[in-house]
Design a protein around this motif. Structure first.
Motif, PDB file in Angstrom:
ATOM      1  N   MET A   1       0.895  -1.184   0.035  1.00 39.45           N
ATOM      2  CA  MET A   1       0.142  -0.142  -0.010  1.00 39.45           C
ATOM      3  C   MET A   1       0.786   1.287  -0.052  1.00 39.45           C
ATOM      4  SD  MET A   1      -3.236   1.053   2.466  1.00 39.45           S
ATOM      5  CE  MET A   1      -2.488   1.745   3.810  1.00 39.45           C
ATOM      6  N   LYS A   2       0.588   2.245  -0.600  1.00 43.73           N
ATOM      7  CA  LYS A   2       1.139   3.655  -0.909  1.00 43.73           C
ATOM      8  C   LYS A   2       0.928   4.108   0.622  1.00 43.73           C
ATOM      9  CE  LYS A   2       1.936   3.239  -5.173  1.00 43.73           C
ATOM     10  NZ  LYS A   2       3.032   3.467  -5.778  1.00 43.73           N
ATOM     11  N   GLN A   3       2.316   5.004   1.046  1.00 44.36           N
ATOM     12  CA  GLN A   3       2.385   5.646   2.143  1.00 44.36           C
ATOM     13  C   GLN A   3       1.982   6.916   1.946  1.00 44.36           C
ATOM     14  OE1 GLN A   3       3.280   4.105   5.168  1.00 44.36           O
ATOM     15  NE2 GLN A   3       3.140   2.315   4.072  1.00 44.36           N
ATOM     16  N   ILE A   4       1.357   7.717   2.917  1.00 42.59           N
ATOM     17  CA  ILE A   4       0.810   9.040   2.806  1.00 42.59           C
ATOM     18  C   ILE A   4       1.533   9.562   4.291  1.00 42.59           C
ATOM     19  CG2 ILE A   4      -1.130   8.483   3.708  1.00 42.59           C
ATOM     20  CD1 ILE A   4      -2.183  10.782   1.463  1.00 42.59           C
ATOM     21  N   ASP A   5       1.791  10.909   4.261  1.00 43.65           N
ATOM     22  CA  ASP A   5       2.191  11.828   5.532  1.00 43.65           C
ATOM     23  C   ASP A   5       0.937  11.784   6.369  1.00 43.65           C
ATOM     24  OD1 ASP A   5       2.327  14.616   6.856  1.00 43.65           O
ATOM     25  OD2 ASP A   5       4.248  13.879   6.206  1.00 43.65           O
ATOM     26  N   GLN A   6       1.225  11.513   7.823  1.00 41.88           N
ATOM     27  CA  GLN A   6       0.262  11.393   8.618  1.00 41.88           C
ATOM     28  C   GLN A   6      -0.654  12.569   8.832  1.00 41.88           C
ATOM     29  OE1 GLN A   6      -0.205   8.638  10.781  1.00 41.88           O
ATOM     30  NE2 GLN A   6      -1.959   9.665  11.431  1.00 41.88           N
ATOM     31  N   SER A   7      -0.074  13.994   8.434  1.00 46.73           N
ATOM     32  CA  SER A   7      -0.680  14.923   8.556  1.00 46.73           C
ATOM     33  C   SER A   7      -1.898  14.986   7.434  1.00 46.73           C
ATOM     34  CB  SER A   7      -0.020  16.313   8.272  1.00 46.73           C
ATOM     35  OG  SER A   7       0.741  16.171   6.889  1.00 46.73           O
ATOM     36  N   VAL A   8      -1.767  14.334   6.499  1.00 45.23           N
ATOM     37  CA  VAL A   8      -2.754  14.160   5.480  1.00 45.23           C
ATOM     38  C   VAL A   8      -3.934  13.317   6.116  1.00 45.23           C
ATOM     39  CG1 VAL A   8      -3.642  13.466   3.249  1.00 45.23           C
ATOM     40  CG2 VAL A   8      -1.473  14.609   3.585  1.00 45.23           C
ATOM     41  N   LEU A   9      -3.483  12.196   6.621  1.00 48.55           N
ATOM     42  CA  LEU A   9      -4.203  11.294   7.252  1.00 48.55           C
ATOM     43  C   LEU A   9      -5.252  11.960   8.277  1.00 48.55           C
ATOM     44  CD1 LEU A   9      -2.103   8.089   7.523  1.00 48.55           C
ATOM     45  CD2 LEU A   9      -4.103   8.703   5.809  1.00 48.55           C
ATOM     46  N   ASP A  10      -4.415  12.661   9.419  1.00 50.11           N
ATOM     47  CA  ASP A  10      -5.059  13.606  10.282  1.00 50.11           C
ATOM     48  C   ASP A  10      -6.076  14.514   9.773  1.00 50.11           C
ATOM     49  OD1 ASP A  10      -3.468  11.906  11.958  1.00 50.11           O
ATOM     50  OD2 ASP A  10      -2.302  13.459  12.273  1.00 50.11           O
ATOM     51  N   ALA A  11      -5.871  15.105   8.690  1.00 51.14           N
ATOM     52  CA  ALA A  11      -6.951  16.263   8.199  1.00 51.14           C
ATOM     53  C   ALA A  11      -7.930  15.517   7.734  1.00 51.14           C
ATOM     54  CB  ALA A  11      -5.950  16.685   6.910  1.00 51.14           C
ATOM     55  N   PHE A  12      -7.774  14.179   6.936  1.00 57.07           N
ATOM     56  CA  PHE A  12      -8.887  13.237   6.549  1.00 57.07           C
ATOM     57  C   PHE A  12      -9.607  13.041   7.777  1.00 57.07           C
ATOM     58  CE2 PHE A  12     -10.722   9.218   5.836  1.00 57.07           C
ATOM     59  CZ  PHE A  12     -11.577   9.638   4.508  1.00 57.07           C
ATOM     60  N   ASP A  13      -9.134  12.655   8.756  1.00 57.13           N
ATOM     61  CA  ASP A  13     -10.174  12.233   9.811  1.00 57.13           C
ATOM     62  C   ASP A  13     -10.865  13.291  10.429  1.00 57.13           C
ATOM     63  OD1 ASP A  13     -11.080  10.166  11.744  1.00 57.13           O
ATOM     64  OD2 ASP A  13      -9.958  11.225  13.144  1.00 57.13           O
ATOM     65  N   THR A  14     -10.241  14.663  10.553  1.00 57.74           N
ATOM     66  CA  THR A  14     -11.034  15.841  11.040  1.00 57.74           C
ATOM     67  C   THR A  14     -11.994  16.040  10.232  1.00 57.74           C
ATOM     68  OG1 THR A  14      -8.766  16.405  12.263  1.00 57.74           O
ATOM     69  CG2 THR A  14     -10.503  18.330  11.596  1.00 57.74           C
ATOM     70  N   MET A  15     -11.804  16.158   8.905  1.00 55.21           N
ATOM     71  CA  MET A  15     -12.834  16.701   8.049  1.00 55.21           C
ATOM     72  C   MET A  15     -13.893  15.538   7.771  1.00 55.21           C
ATOM     73  SD  MET A  15     -12.318  19.740   7.512  1.00 55.21           S
ATOM     74  CE  MET A  15     -13.419  20.046   6.056  1.00 55.21           C
ATOM     75  N   TRP A  16     -13.644  14.428   7.644  1.00 51.11           N
ATOM     76  CA  TRP A  16     -14.400  13.423   7.312  1.00 51.11           C
ATOM     77  C   TRP A  16     -14.827  12.298   8.178  1.00 51.11           C
ATOM     78  CZ3 TRP A  16     -17.000  14.485   2.887  1.00 51.11           C
ATOM     79  CH2 TRP A  16     -16.413  15.411   1.761  1.00 51.11           C
ATOM     80  N   GLY A  17     -14.245  12.235   9.345  1.00 49.12           N
ATOM     81  CA  GLY A  17     -14.420  10.956  10.375  1.00 49.12           C
ATOM     82  C   GLY A  17     -15.721  10.792  10.645  1.00 49.12           C
ATOM     83  N   LEU A  18     -16.475  11.864  10.917  1.00 43.94           N
ATOM     84  CA  LEU A  18     -17.945  11.750  11.497  1.00 43.94           C
ATOM     85  C   LEU A  18     -18.786  11.868  10.231  1.00 43.94           C
ATOM     86  CD1 LEU A  18     -17.604  13.551  15.031  1.00 43.94           C
ATOM     87  CD2 LEU A  18     -17.533  10.867  14.341  1.00 43.94           C
ATOM     88  N   TYR A  19     -18.715  12.187   9.273  1.00 41.40           N
ATOM     89  CA  TYR A  19     -19.602  12.106   7.859  1.00 41.40           C
ATOM     90  C   TYR A  19     -20.621  11.082   7.827  1.00 41.40           C
ATOM     91  CZ  TYR A  19     -20.982  13.973   3.276  1.00 41.40           C
ATOM     92  OH  TYR A  19     -21.765  14.317   2.367  1.00 41.40           O
ATOM     93  N   PRO A  20     -21.899  11.343   7.580  1.00 43.85           N
ATOM     94  CA  PRO A  20     -22.851  10.136   7.765  1.00 43.85           C
ATOM     95  C   PRO A  20     -22.674   9.193   6.778  1.00 43.85           C
ATOM     96  CG  PRO A  20     -23.875  12.139   7.041  1.00 43.85           C
ATOM     97  CD  PRO A  20     -22.566  12.508   7.381  1.00 43.85           C
TER      98      PRO A  20
END
Length: 120
Positions: A1-20
């Motif tokens: 699997m491709k690696q991605i910077d943790q800051s991008v993963l954190d931003a994804f979770d912040t913005m989309w984590g609770l999306y329904p």
């Protein structure tokens, strides 16, 4: 699997984590890098190829990821999924500042769709 910077993963979770609806962060090679809570509840996890959810060996016929990756602009497509009887309003959105990574999700808008579109 491709690696991605943790800051991008954190931003994804912040913005989309609770999306329904289920949301996936995907690399251009179709590796799912991260998913939100709703996707996890549905049994969708990271580390798979996105098209394996349908199940397919290759990119899905209606996928607009390649077009979005080429243009750098978000893409949208509404489609009826006969197997579920649901109409999804789907999006492919590039991640600003991160090449070859995008967000993909679809909103179930079945209750708002004209009846003639449900007959496709």
């Amino acid at each position: 699997m491709k690696q991605i910077d943790q800051s991008v993963l954190d931003a994804f979770d912040t913005m989309w984590g609770l999306y329904p609806e289920p949301v996936m962060l995907i690399h251009a090679c179709r590796d799912v890098l991260a998913v939100n809570r709703r996707a996890e509840e549905l049994g969708i996890g990271s580390g798979i190829k996105c098209h394996s959810l349908y199940p397919r060996e290759k990119t899905c016929p209606g996928c607009l990821a390649n077009r979005m990756l080429k243009s750098g602009e978000a893409e949208r497509k509404g489609a009826l999924f006969p197997q579920t009887g649901r109409f999804l309003d789907s999006y492919w959105v590039p991640v600003k500042g991160v090449s070859d990574v995008y967000i993909h999700f679809g909103n179930d808008i079945t209750e708002y769709v004209k009846p003639e579109l449900m007959e496709e």
